[in-house]
Design an enzyme around this catalytic site. Structure first.
Site, PDB file in Angstrom:
ATOM      1  N   GLU A 162       0.834  -1.206   0.000  1.00 47.18           N
ATOM      2  CA  GLU A 162       0.000   0.000   0.000  1.00 47.18           C
ATOM      3  C   GLU A 162       0.871   1.259   0.000  1.00 47.18           C
ATOM      4  O   GLU A 162       0.626   2.212  -0.745  1.00 47.18           O
ATOM      5  CB  GLU A 162      -0.912   0.031   1.241  1.00 47.18           C
ATOM      6  CG  GLU A 162      -1.969  -1.064   1.292  1.00 47.18           C
ATOM      7  CD  GLU A 162      -1.498  -2.346   1.939  1.00 47.18           C
ATOM      8  OE1 GLU A 162      -0.267  -2.573   2.015  1.00 47.18           O
ATOM      9  OE2 GLU A 162      -2.354  -3.133   2.372  1.00 47.18           O
TER      10      GLU A 162
ATOM     11  N   GLU B  55      -3.421  -6.628  17.279  1.00 42.20           N
ATOM     12  CA  GLU B  55      -2.279  -7.204  16.552  1.00 42.20           C
ATOM     13  C   GLU B  55      -1.296  -7.821  17.555  1.00 42.20           C
ATOM     14  O   GLU B  55      -0.569  -8.747  17.227  1.00 42.20           O
ATOM     15  CB  GLU B  55      -1.584  -6.126  15.694  1.00 42.20           C
ATOM     16  CG  GLU B  55      -0.939  -6.697  14.435  1.00 42.20           C
ATOM     17  CD  GLU B  55      -0.313  -5.653  13.517  1.00 42.20           C
ATOM     18  OE1 GLU B  55       0.468  -4.821  13.996  1.00 42.20           O
ATOM     19  OE2 GLU B  55      -0.602  -5.680  12.311  1.00 42.20           O
TER      20      GLU B  55
HETATM   21  O1  F6P Z   1       0.773  -5.858   7.945  1.00 36.27           O
HETATM   22  C1  F6P Z   1       0.944  -5.477   9.259  1.00 36.27           C
HETATM   23  C2  F6P Z   1       2.096  -4.573   9.427  1.00 36.27           C
HETATM   24  O2  F6P Z   1       3.272  -5.278   9.326  1.00 36.27           O
HETATM   25  C3  F6P Z   1       2.026  -3.835  10.754  1.00 36.27           C
HETATM   26  O3  F6P Z   1       2.486  -4.586  11.808  1.00 36.27           O
HETATM   27  C4  F6P Z   1       2.820  -2.608  10.458  1.00 36.27           C
HETATM   28  O4  F6P Z   1       2.600  -1.604  11.396  1.00 36.27           O
HETATM   29  C5  F6P Z   1       2.299  -2.267   9.086  1.00 36.27           C
HETATM   30  O5  F6P Z   1       2.122  -3.528   8.468  1.00 36.27           O
HETATM   31  C6  F6P Z   1       3.171  -1.381   8.247  1.00 36.27           C
HETATM   32  O6  F6P Z   1       4.442  -1.926   8.058  1.00 36.27           O
HETATM   33  P1  F6P Z   1       5.634  -1.055   7.526  1.00 36.27           P
HETATM   34  O7  F6P Z   1       5.885   0.037   8.479  1.00 36.27           O
HETATM   35  O8  F6P Z   1       6.788  -2.019   7.420  1.00 36.27           O
HETATM   36  O9  F6P Z   1       5.248  -0.519   6.169  1.00 36.27           O
END
Ligand code: F6P
Length: 556
Positions: free
Chosen positions: A217, A358
């Site tokens: 994303e 989580e």
């Molecule tokens: O998908 C869950 C997760 O890993 C969370 O634990 C984390 O806060 C979020 O995605 C975003 O991750 P990142 O900071 O590595 O983009």
């Protein structure tokens, strides 16, 4: 890793004592407890780090607290608290410490990870943040047409979004007049489109926030922001003036086009959902200023000190954790409501959903054995008093038990008419109504007083009965300042950890979210090119892929 427990949780005498005690309490009504003990409010009241908790409106007596504390001790809670602060690898499945507390450690005390003191790096990063914030706010660092920045867009998701967004919103009265802060998280294109629609590339700073720098994303939204910038007056050379990254994966960020000198570090010993205290807090620091950001850290540090040193019986996070265990494991509650009676704190339930669900949404112990008891609750909630006109009905008369935290400041930042007194009255009347309810006799008397016929009284009275006996906490503080907001968030982080210790789960991993990510990759390939590369076993997913390809890809 801590040693596997010699006795599973439900086999412990302390657990069994609580089962018996619940049986003995099953027909107790809080109304009676209040009547029997005029000192009940004082007895179940605790204060720490600028926060005060009235937990008298809970289904507890002294014996309950004693038995819960005995359970906590038998699970080694004091030792496990110390282990977390000392940097032991409490995140066992990832073989890491969880040292968000080091990020707000304002003393000179070293914190060791694998034989190295991590505090110099923490302090250096804070100093870099300080300089960066100063350069942006004082307009030393400007956009490509030499105009000062007016907008900050933070792109990140999960812990790289919810925490900073909550703090920014909670501390809106402290915002820098000129800098506006926006958050983009969702892969739904509407999110970034709506933000880009209202900003000017010449005066916008993008903060790309991702611990892993691998999150789909965030990377996709960053690509859109970059393209938008390039097509609206920006250029490759100008990117370094407008794009800054925060990550533990510097090589990926550099590959992605973020200038090396614009990257702030993160560390694998900070969990995403505990990272708002790190450089991930930059969007907040830019808007509220570094002094206020440091005050936020010091509020959290005050709560850390309290959690680490206060006796369990006086320990705010521990008391709240054990009350949650009491209802979740002995009274069948599946949910817990977070109800901030403060407009600026309305994002608290969303952040705490991630922190709690989580962390403790786990079905095996830290040693990998299936748990034989309930773990983390469903966290839900929303702003009071709005919720009173919506979902509070279920709290009062529904069949589900959801204990609730009512959170309110004594003073508002915006004294308007009698608003704050009315808000406070609403908050108190809710906890009172939940506790005392309305008996059938009271309902009948009320209806009769309204002059209703005996028949109407008969029909309506049963609908008007409110069982009461519904537990709630009232958590209050002077005002939502950086310090109190810091302490409040840290309180819930520690509550979550304390519960994780009782349930013997790893509160710092999140393997469950990975499956959806893995499957998502295959499905995306199928949606985009239609070719079936892996065996999709279920007809539902297959059917939906077909429909999407037929209708969406063909523009129908
Ligand atoms: O998908 C869950 C997760 O890993 C969370 O634990 C984390 O806060 C979020 O995605 C975003 O991750 P990142 O900071 O590595 O983009």
């Amino acid at each position: 890793m801590t040693q596997a427990r010699s006795k599973s949780l439900t086999e412990r005498p302390e657990w069994k004592a609580l089962v018996d005690h619940q049986g003995a309490m099953a027909n107790t009504h809080m109304r009676d407890l209040f009547q029997e003990d005029p000192e009940r409010f004082k007895r179940y009241f605790v204060e720490a780090s600028g926060l005060a908790l009235d937990y008298s409106k809970n289904l507890v007596v002294d014996e309950t607290i004693e038995r819960l504390m005995a359970l906590a001790r038998s699970c080694g809670l004091p030792e496990r608290i110390e282990a977390m602060f000392r940097g032991e690898k409490v995140n066992v499945s990832e073989n890491r410490p969880a040292l968000h507390t080091a990020l707000r450690n304002m003393n000179d005390e070293p914190v060791m990870v694998d034989g190295k003191d991590i505090m110099p790096e923490v302090r250096d990063t804070l100093a870099r943040m300080e300089e960066f914030v100063w350069r942006i706010r004082s307009t030393q660092w400007r956009g490509f047409t030499n105009k000062p920045f007016t907008d900050v867009v933070s792109i990140g998701i999960g812990g790289s979004f919810l925490g900073p967004k909550l703090v920014s919103a909670s501390l809106k009265p402290y915002w820098h007049g000129r800098l506006n802060c926006h958050y983009v998280a969702n892969i739904d294109g509407s999110h970034i489109t709506e933000v880009l629609r209202h900003i000017n590339p010449e005066t916008t700073l993008f903060l790309i926030q991702s611990k892993s720098f691998k999150t789909q994303e965030t990377l996709e939204n960053t690509k859109v922001a970059r393209e938008w910038f390039l097509h609206n007056g920006g250029s490759e050379e100008r990117i370094s003036k407008h794009f800054v990254g925060v990550t533990a994966n510097k090589p990926e960020a550099v590959k992605f086009g973020i200038a090396e000198e614009n990257i702030f570090p993160m560390w694998d010993w900070v969990g995403g959902r505990y990272s708002l205290w790190s450089a991930i807090g930059l969007p907040t620091a830019l808007t509220i200023g570094m002094d206020n950001f440091r005050a936020l850290l010091s509020g959290a540090q005050a709560m850390d000190k309290h959690f680490r040193s206060a006796p369990l019986e006086q320990n705010l996070p521990v008391i709240m954790a054990l009350l949650g265990v009491w209802y979740g494991n002995f009274w069948g509650a599946d949910a817990h409501a977070i109800l901030p009676y403060d407009h600026y704190l309305r994002g608290l339930p969303a952040h705490l959903q991630q922190v709690d669900m989580e962390s403790n949404g786990k079905c095996v112990t830290q040693h990998g054995d299936p748990v034989a008891y309930q773990t983390g609750p469903i966290i839900w909630g929303g702003a009071g008093a709005n919720g009173q006109h919506a979902y509070h009905q279920l709290l009062h008369q529904g069949t589900k038990l959801s204990p609730a935290d009512f959170i309110i400041p004594l003073h508002t930042h915006n004294p308007v008419g009698n608003h704050h007194a009315i808000l406070f009255a609403n908050c108190l009347s809710q906890t009172q109504a939940l506790m005392q309810g309305k008996t059938e006799a009271e309902a009948r008397a009320e209806l009769a007083d309204q002059g209703l016929s005996a028949e109407a009284v008969e029909t309506l009275a049963r609908h008007k009965v409110i069982p009461g006996n519904k537990p709630s906490n009232t958590l209050f503080f002077e005002r939502a300042t950086p310090r109190t907001v810091g302490a409040l968030i840290a309180l819930y982080e520690h509550k979550t950890y304390a519960q994780g210790v009782i349930w013997d789960v790893d509160s710092f991993d999140q393997w469950g979210v990975e499956l959806g990510k893995q499957l998502g990759k295959d499905i995306l390939d199928r949606l985009l090119d239609g070719e079936r590369k892996s065996e999709t076993t279920d007809s539902s997913t297959e059917g939906l892929i077909r429909i999407f390809r037929n209708r969406h890809m063909n523009g129908l």
